[in-house]
Design a protein around this motif. Structure first.
Motif, PDB file in Angstrom:
ATOM      1  N   GLY A  46      76.365  27.124  25.076  1.00 61.12           N
ATOM      2  CA  GLY A  46      75.363  27.326  26.061  1.00 61.12           C
ATOM      3  C   GLY A  46      76.078  27.412  27.140  1.00 61.12           C
ATOM      4  O   GLY A  46      75.773  26.947  28.245  1.00 61.12           O
ATOM      5  N   ARG A  47      77.276  28.272  26.860  1.00 58.31           N
ATOM      6  CA  ARG A  47      78.034  28.748  28.119  1.00 58.31           C
ATOM      7  C   ARG A  47      78.673  27.309  28.817  1.00 58.31           C
ATOM      8  O   ARG A  47      78.483  27.027  30.020  1.00 58.31           O
ATOM      9  N   VAL A  48      79.504  26.427  28.281  1.00 51.38           N
ATOM     10  CA  VAL A  48      80.053  25.312  28.642  1.00 51.38           C
ATOM     11  C   VAL A  48      81.547  25.558  29.091  1.00 51.38           C
ATOM     12  O   VAL A  48      82.352  26.165  28.080  1.00 51.38           O
ATOM     13  N   GLY A  49      81.975  24.958  30.116  1.00 53.86           N
ATOM     14  CA  GLY A  49      83.343  25.296  30.796  1.00 53.86           C
ATOM     15  C   GLY A  49      84.158  24.158  30.395  1.00 53.86           C
ATOM     16  O   GLY A  49      83.587  23.151  29.422  1.00 53.86           O
ATOM     17  N   PRO A  50      85.390  24.074  30.556  1.00 53.89           N
ATOM     18  CA  PRO A  50      86.294  23.083  29.803  1.00 53.89           C
ATOM     19  C   PRO A  50      86.060  21.826  30.346  1.00 53.89           C
ATOM     20  O   PRO A  50      86.039  20.978  29.211  1.00 53.89           O
ATOM     21  N   GLU A  51      85.408  21.527  31.690  1.00 50.02           N
ATOM     22  CA  GLU A  51      85.158  20.042  31.748  1.00 50.02           C
ATOM     23  C   GLU A  51      84.104  19.631  31.186  1.00 50.02           C
ATOM     24  O   GLU A  51      83.782  18.444  30.841  1.00 50.02           O
ATOM     25  N   GLY A  52      83.051  20.611  30.919  1.00 45.77           N
ATOM     26  CA  GLY A  52      81.764  20.497  30.253  1.00 45.77           C
ATOM     27  C   GLY A  52      82.014  19.982  28.679  1.00 45.77           C
ATOM     28  O   GLY A  52      81.653  18.978  28.278  1.00 45.77           O
ATOM     29  N   GLN A  53      83.076  20.645  28.312  1.00 49.33           N
ATOM     30  CA  GLN A  53      83.497  20.486  26.864  1.00 49.33           C
ATOM     31  C   GLN A  53      84.207  19.067  26.889  1.00 49.33           C
ATOM     32  O   GLN A  53      84.053  18.461  25.680  1.00 49.33           O
ATOM     33  N   GLU A  54      84.865  18.738  27.804  1.00 50.21           N
ATOM     34  CA  GLU A  54      85.671  17.447  27.746  1.00 50.21           C
ATOM     35  C   GLU A  54      84.656  16.512  27.807  1.00 50.21           C
ATOM     36  O   GLU A  54      84.866  15.471  27.053  1.00 50.21           O
ATOM     37  N   ALA A  55      83.520  16.570  28.802  1.00 46.55           N
ATOM     38  CA  ALA A  55      82.719  15.424  28.694  1.00 46.55           C
ATOM     39  C   ALA A  55      81.781  15.251  27.511  1.00 46.55           C
ATOM     40  O   ALA A  55      81.494  14.290  26.930  1.00 46.55           O
ATOM     41  N   ALA A  56      81.412  16.412  26.658  1.00 39.61           N
ATOM     42  CA  ALA A  56      81.064  16.435  25.126  1.00 39.61           C
ATOM     43  C   ALA A  56      81.828  15.739  24.238  1.00 39.61           C
ATOM     44  O   ALA A  56      81.263  14.941  23.427  1.00 39.61           O
ATOM     45  N   ASP A  57      83.344  16.047  24.434  1.00 39.13           N
ATOM     46  CA  ASP A  57      84.227  15.260  23.521  1.00 39.13           C
ATOM     47  C   ASP A  57      84.214  13.790  23.760  1.00 39.13           C
ATOM     48  O   ASP A  57      83.990  12.916  22.882  1.00 39.13           O
ATOM     49  N   VAL A  58      84.223  13.210  25.024  1.00 40.58           N
ATOM     50  CA  VAL A  58      84.070  11.997  25.388  1.00 40.58           C
ATOM     51  C   VAL A  58      82.656  11.282  24.828  1.00 40.58           C
ATOM     52  O   VAL A  58      82.870  10.291  24.305  1.00 40.58           O
TER      53      VAL A  58
ATOM     54  N   GLU B  86      71.832  31.477  30.691  1.00 42.93           N
ATOM     55  CA  GLU B  86      72.224  32.338  31.713  1.00 42.93           C
ATOM     56  C   GLU B  86      72.970  31.697  32.723  1.00 42.93           C
ATOM     57  O   GLU B  86      73.572  32.309  33.620  1.00 42.93           O
ATOM     58  N   VAL B  87      73.168  30.361  32.660  1.00 39.47           N
ATOM     59  CA  VAL B  87      73.963  29.707  33.532  1.00 39.47           C
ATOM     60  C   VAL B  87      75.106  29.056  33.222  1.00 39.47           C
ATOM     61  O   VAL B  87      75.014  28.356  31.761  1.00 39.47           O
ATOM     62  N   GLY B  88      76.288  29.315  33.498  1.00 39.97           N
ATOM     63  CA  GLY B  88      77.462  28.442  33.187  1.00 39.97           C
ATOM     64  C   GLY B  88      77.454  26.779  33.419  1.00 39.97           C
ATOM     65  O   GLY B  88      76.925  26.313  34.715  1.00 39.97           O
ATOM     66  N   LYS B  89      78.057  25.936  32.595  1.00 36.56           N
ATOM     67  CA  LYS B  89      77.915  24.742  32.906  1.00 36.56           C
ATOM     68  C   LYS B  89      79.433  24.006  32.836  1.00 36.56           C
ATOM     69  O   LYS B  89      80.067  24.504  32.048  1.00 36.56           O
ATOM     70  N   ASP B  90      79.642  23.129  33.775  1.00 35.72           N
ATOM     71  CA  ASP B  90      80.934  22.360  33.768  1.00 35.72           C
ATOM     72  C   ASP B  90      80.831  21.061  34.404  1.00 35.72           C
ATOM     73  O   ASP B  90      79.757  20.788  35.218  1.00 35.72           O
ATOM     74  N   GLY B  91      81.855  20.266  34.289  1.00 37.65           N
ATOM     75  CA  GLY B  91      81.873  18.936  34.937  1.00 37.65           C
ATOM     76  C   GLY B  91      81.541  17.910  34.161  1.00 37.65           C
ATOM     77  O   GLY B  91      80.916  17.923  32.895  1.00 37.65           O
ATOM     78  N   LEU B  92      82.198  16.828  34.480  1.00 37.93           N
ATOM     79  CA  LEU B  92      82.105  15.373  33.678  1.00 37.93           C
ATOM     80  C   LEU B  92      80.940  14.594  33.783  1.00 37.93           C
ATOM     81  O   LEU B  92      80.697  13.591  33.007  1.00 37.93           O
ATOM     82  N   SER B  93      79.965  14.942  34.839  1.00 38.87           N
ATOM     83  CA  SER B  93      78.910  13.843  35.019  1.00 38.87           C
ATOM     84  C   SER B  93      77.744  14.177  34.055  1.00 38.87           C
ATOM     85  O   SER B  93      76.822  13.529  34.366  1.00 38.87           O
ATOM     86  N   SER B  94      77.883  15.078  32.858  1.00 36.56           N
ATOM     87  CA  SER B  94      77.057  15.368  32.052  1.00 36.56           C
ATOM     88  C   SER B  94      77.260  14.434  30.989  1.00 36.56           C
ATOM     89  O   SER B  94      76.337  14.148  29.939  1.00 36.56           O
TER      90      SER B  94
END
Length: 567
Positions: A414-426, A457-465
């Motif tokens: 769903g258009r996830v950026g590096p920090e968004g992927q990091e949040a998912a990994d954690v 249609e929206v990019g996602k990023d960040g650890l707060s997810s």
């Protein structure tokens, strides 16, 4: 009057507000905003009322003290929360820099004064700026009822519907009753039958071209990831705001003409009287025809007769041997608005078989959108709103999680950026590490977890997810639903601790505007939550947590609890 004379009047009548206010206005015109503010404040203290307050806010704003102006309005709002003029001042103060907050106050103004057209226009304008077409449509209906002849509002309907991926033909559902009736007379089967029966009314809207108005949803181009560390879980709609909603809004009369809305404005008492006259002078055979029955039912709706009476007339017309597809469409529309979606769908299918295929296809899209809206009110497995931040405000990204047979692998899309992927990994590692304590057993080893943001249609990023992703994963693995209209923010650590995040104000305002009922947030953000306006906190059930385990217990306990009051 010269400044010296105004100052003299203040000296001679120090206990009256009028001289102070007059002097403040003169100083404001002279661009002495600090002096204007001082005298406007004194005039307000002396009972100068709304005029003094408005002048003081203007002076403070132009003097670079917008925060003071906001504090003044907040204090006034505590004393008079239902004052629509005060809400309009909030909108003027906040619209440029904080459009989400301005929209909150615009909505409050419409509740305080539902007949105020300008309040509804402000809601529509701010919905366009913040790209909230679903919020805009109800406001547009109210505004169109108050100003049915305004073509700009009709254009805005097309823009909002295009942003939701709905065809322009469905804009008829948002039109005032007289306009709906006029368009109904122009539906293909209705127009043919009325012409044949000699009942066609001169000046009715011409046949609609049922094409997509404006831009379809999704034509928004790449969205920039505008993260600021832990302050967001997803980029918001700022990058896409002008693409779908605003582009269709500014398409102008070209979009209206293409959608078949070019002749609106010809409806009215004269056309109503002409339709009645034609029925009266028609032969008995014509008056007993399906065309006449259809026209009579539309006249009832046009005249504002009770809904039950209109429905009975439409059902009777539909039972005639030569019934029109248009009557099936109109009865379907009426049942759609009453919430009888299944019966409306059956009627649209019947209309398609009776020659109204183009319109019926658009109505199917409308049905799908309404069913999606209803589904948001149901608890669901793995469904949660992820709260995010962007420079122009907040956003809620819908997330879905499913557990599928596999080898314990994580997928995030769903258009996830590096920090968004990091949040998912954690989040995934927390679930695996704490599987026994969370009651997941071997599920995390035998099933893969797929996390997907549906607003692609929206990019996602960040650890707060992280907390939202962990809760969605827990729900998917355990097959236990999460509460309806749940939104979450919070960074999660490998031990399951929930850390504070930034952008809490913007995120919770967005949660309120996008219809969330329950918000889970870090307990260490309580100070930020306490600073939120009561217009927001009073509409949300706010839950503070310190750990993932606590968050899971709380959301499970609230699945069947009643939601907070919604607009």
């Amino acid at each position: 009057m010269l400044l010296t004379e105004l100052k003299r009047a203040v000296v001679l009548r120090p206990s009256e507000s009028a001289p102070r206010l007059a002097l403040a206005e003169a100083l404001f015109q002279e661009r002495d905003f600090r002096g204007a503010g001082e005298h406007a404040r004194r005039a307000l203290d002396l009972g100068g009322g709304e005029a003094a307050r408005r002048l003081l806010c203007g002076a403070l704003t132009r003097d670079g003290r917008k925060k003071e102006a906001l504090l003044l309005l907040e204090e006034c709002a505590r004393q008079a929360p239902r004052d629509p003029a005060l809400r309009a001042e909030f909108v003027a103060l906040l619209e440029e820099d904080r459009p989400d907050d301005a929209l909150v106050h615009a909505l409050e103004a419409t509740e305080a004064a539902p007949g105020d057209l300008e309040a509804w226009r402000a809601v529509v304008r701010l919905c366009e700026r913040t790209n909230r077409p679903a919020v805009a449509l109800p406001a547009l209906r109210r505004a169109r009822a108050l100003a049915p002849e305004d073509p700009r509002l009709a254009e805005a309907v097309l823009g909002a519907r295009a942003a939701l991926g709905l065809p322009a033909s469905t804009a008829m559902l948002d039109a005032p009753p007289a306009e709906q009736a006029a368009h109904a007379l122009a539906l293909p089967t209705a127009q043919a039958a009325l012409v044949q029966a000699g009942l066609a009314v001169v000046g009715a809207t011409g046949p609609a071209v049922h094409t997509q108005g404006g831009l379809p949803a999704g034509t928004t181009g790449p969205g920039a990831r505008t993260e600021a560390g832990r302050s967001a879980g997803t980029t918001g709609p700022g990058a896409r705001a002008e693409a779908g909603f605003m582009a269709a809004r500014t398409a102008g009369h070209g979009a209206l003409t293409q959608a078949g809305f070019s002749s609106v404005g010809t409806t009215g008492p004269g056309m109503l009287a002409e339709a009645k006259r034609r029925l009266v002078v028609a032969s008995p055979a014509i008056r007993s025809s399906a065309a006449a029955a259809f026209l009579r039912s539309e006249l009832l709706a046009w005249e504002g007769k009770p809904s039950a009476q209109v429905e009975a007339a439409r059902r009777a017309a539909l039972e005639l041997p030569d019934a029109l597809g248009a009557i099936a469409v109109r009865l379907g529309d009426q049942l759609l608005e009453a919430g009888a979606l299944d019966e409306a769908q059956a009627l649209y299918a019947r209309a398609a078989a009776m020659g109204e295929g183009a319109v019926a296809s658009g109505r199917e899209a409308e049905l799908s959108e309404r069913r999606r809206a209803l589904a948001r009110d149901l608890a669901g497995m793995g469904r949660v709103g992820v709260l995010g931040w962007h420079p122009r405000g907040g956003h809620v990204s819908p997330l879905e999680a499913v557990a599928v047979p596999g080898r314990g692998v994580l997928r995030c899309s769903g258009r996830v950026g590096p920090e968004g992927q990091e949040a998912a990994d954690v989040a995934f590692s927390v679930l695996r590490a704490r599987a026994p304590a969370l009651g997941l057993g071997e599920l995390v080893a035998r099933y893969d977890l797929h996390l997907h943001y549906t607003d692609t249609e929206v990019g996602k990023d960040g650890l707060s997810s992280g907390l939202a992703l962990a809760l969605a994963g827990l729900s998917a693995y355990s097959q236990r639903p999460l509460p309806a209209r749940l939104a979450v923010t919070g960074e999660v650590t490998l031990s399951g601790e929930v850390r504070p995040v930034g952008g809490v104000h913007e995120k919770l305002v967005a949660a309120y505007l996008e219809g969330m009922r329950i918000v889970v947030h870090p307990r260490r953000n309580l100070q930020d939550v306490a600073a939120l306006p009561p217009e927001v906190t009073g509409r949300l059930r706010l839950i503070a947590v310190d750990t993932l385990d606590e968050a899971w217990r709380v959301v499970r306990a609230t699945v069947d609890a009643p939601g907070a009051t919604r607009r």
